[in-house]
Design an enzyme around this catalytic site. Structure first.
Site, PDB file in Angstrom:
ATOM      1  N   PHE A  83       1.161   5.236   0.846  1.00  0.00           N
ATOM      2  CA  PHE A  83       0.571   6.252   1.712  1.00  0.00           C
ATOM      3  C   PHE A  83       1.167   7.605   1.332  1.00  0.00           C
ATOM      4  CE2 PHE A  83       0.575   2.235   3.855  1.00  0.00           C
ATOM      5  CZ  PHE A  83      -0.626   2.187   4.569  1.00  0.00           C
ATOM      6  N   THR A 100       0.859  -1.188   0.000  1.00  0.00           N
ATOM      7  CA  THR A 100       0.000   0.000   0.000  1.00  0.00           C
ATOM      8  C   THR A 100       0.893   1.234   0.000  1.00  0.00           C
ATOM      9  OG1 THR A 100      -1.831  -1.113   1.103  1.00  0.00           O
ATOM     10  CG2 THR A 100      -1.790   1.267   1.285  1.00  0.00           C
TER      11      THR A 100
END
Ligand SMILES: O=C(O)C(=O)C[C@]1(C(=O)O)C=C[C@@H](O)C=C1
Length: 363
Positions: A265, A263
């Protein structure tokens, strides 16, 4: 090392000696950081102490210099913590993140800022934005895209209404585990809690191993971990931080369907970040609703050989913003080539907003 020590005592003596040297050097470094803070404050009483471009350069240099036996990422993590402590000595910084405690976003915040930053959990992405806008936190950390599940729309939408700048990015490998509490009957698991994104990342594994367990979506994996604490027939899918926070047992590790599950960010704040040498820029562009609009938008990037790293479309919320594109590309907005491209795009677009130029994720 000159002569080879032969026994444990000699080796430990050498380690004690080296630790003394390391201690002295870290303290000298911290003294330098204190002086840097004085110079910054003298030059501008409203100065920002955190300098993302400098931190990225320090970490990249360490990784390039490292000759082992520790691997470069490990070495950079150690220096990350040293810098984090030095920055806290200059001025402690507050970082708001999408909470609750134990989420992957908190893990990303710590990975990026180190353990000396004060991290503040927020209940929603727009609260992270508001907290930074109001000055209650210096920076914010929000998820923006997952390699399996795609974009986090709330984050993109928040940028449309906000004046926040992007100051950095951090990519986290996401490992999901199946967790139970000490009083869970592992042969009787009939319910699994998790965040919808995490369920999506582990769909095949769950179909294969727990086909008939009820899947209950909750607001975060940390919340899922909290819930299983008191239920003897439930399990949670969550990461290491949540497992540790709620003292849960891993009955299956790394259950994500794709081994490269990660992921990305974003770090949001109020500052424009100078060039670090390896940067990215994020923009949001509204195009008029006409044939060839996307081609017109992308053509200058292609002509100037600028590497696009992401392109997302979101529905517009006003008449002007017919098509809204979020674009990330390699380069910094102060680079003359990037400046020229942005000028061309500005002429073709209904509206263009530069969300920020920032160092590419190092760790
Ligand atoms: O170089 C600076 O501006 C510093 O404040 C020093 C230092 C460091 O420890 O290296 C600390 C914090 C900044 O974010 C960047 C680097």
């Amino acid at each position: 090392m000159t002569d080879t020590p032969i026994n444990l005592d000699e080796l430990r003596e050498r380690i004690d000696h080296l630790d003394g040297d390391i201690l002295r050097l870290i303290s000298e470094r911290a003294e330098c950081a204190k002086q840097v803070a004085e110079i910054k404050t003298k030059a501008d009483p409203d100065t920002v102490f955190y300098r993302p471009e400098r931190e990225a350069q320090v970490l990249r240099r360490i990784m390039a210099l490292n000759k082992g036996p520790l691997d470069s990422e490990e070495m950079a993590r150690l220096f990350r913590e040293i810098m984090s402590a030095c920055l806290a000595l200059e001025r402690p910084i507050k970082v708001a993140y999408l909470g609750p405690e134990g989420t992957f976003t908190q893990q990303a915040a710590l990975k990026h800022f180190g353990e000396s930053a004060i991290s503040l959990p927020m209940a929603a992405i727009d609260e992270v934005f508001r907290e930074v806008e109001a000055g209650a936190a210096n920076y914010g950390v929000v998820p923006v895209e997952n390699s399996t599940e795609g974009v986090v729309n709330h984050t993109l939408d928040s940028f449309m209404d906000s004046s926040m700048r992007i100051c950095g990015e951090v990519v986290l490998r996401i490992h999901q585990h199946l967790l139970i509490s000490h009083n869970t009957r592992r042969d009787k698991v009939s319910r699994v809690y998790s965040h919808p994104q995490s369920f999506a990342q582990c769909r095949k594994w769950l179909d294969a191993h727990f086909p008939s367990a009820e899947r209950v979506p909750v607001a975060s994996n940390a919340e899922a971990a909290r819930l299983v604490k008191s239920e003897w027939h439930s399990a949670a899918i969550a990461g290491d931080m949540a497992a540790k926070l709620y003292d849960l047992e891993k009955i299956a590790e790394k259950i994500e369907d794709r081994p490269d599950n990660s992921t990305r960010f974003l770090i949001i704040g109020n500052q424009d970040v100078p060039m670090s040498g390896e940067d990215k820029t994020s923009i949001v562009v509204a195009m008029r609703n006409q044939p060839g609009a996307l081609h017109d938008l992308l053509e200058p990037f292609h002509r100037h050989q600028i590497d696009l790293t992401r392109l997302e479309t979101r529905p517009s919320r006003t008449g002007v913003w017919n098509y809204v594109f979020f674009i990330d590309f390699k380069g910094h907005c102060e680079d003359p080539v990037v400046e020229a491209v942005l000028e061309e795009v500005r002429l073709r677009a209904a509206e263009l907003k530069v969300l920020g130029s920032y160092p590419m994720g190092v760790l």
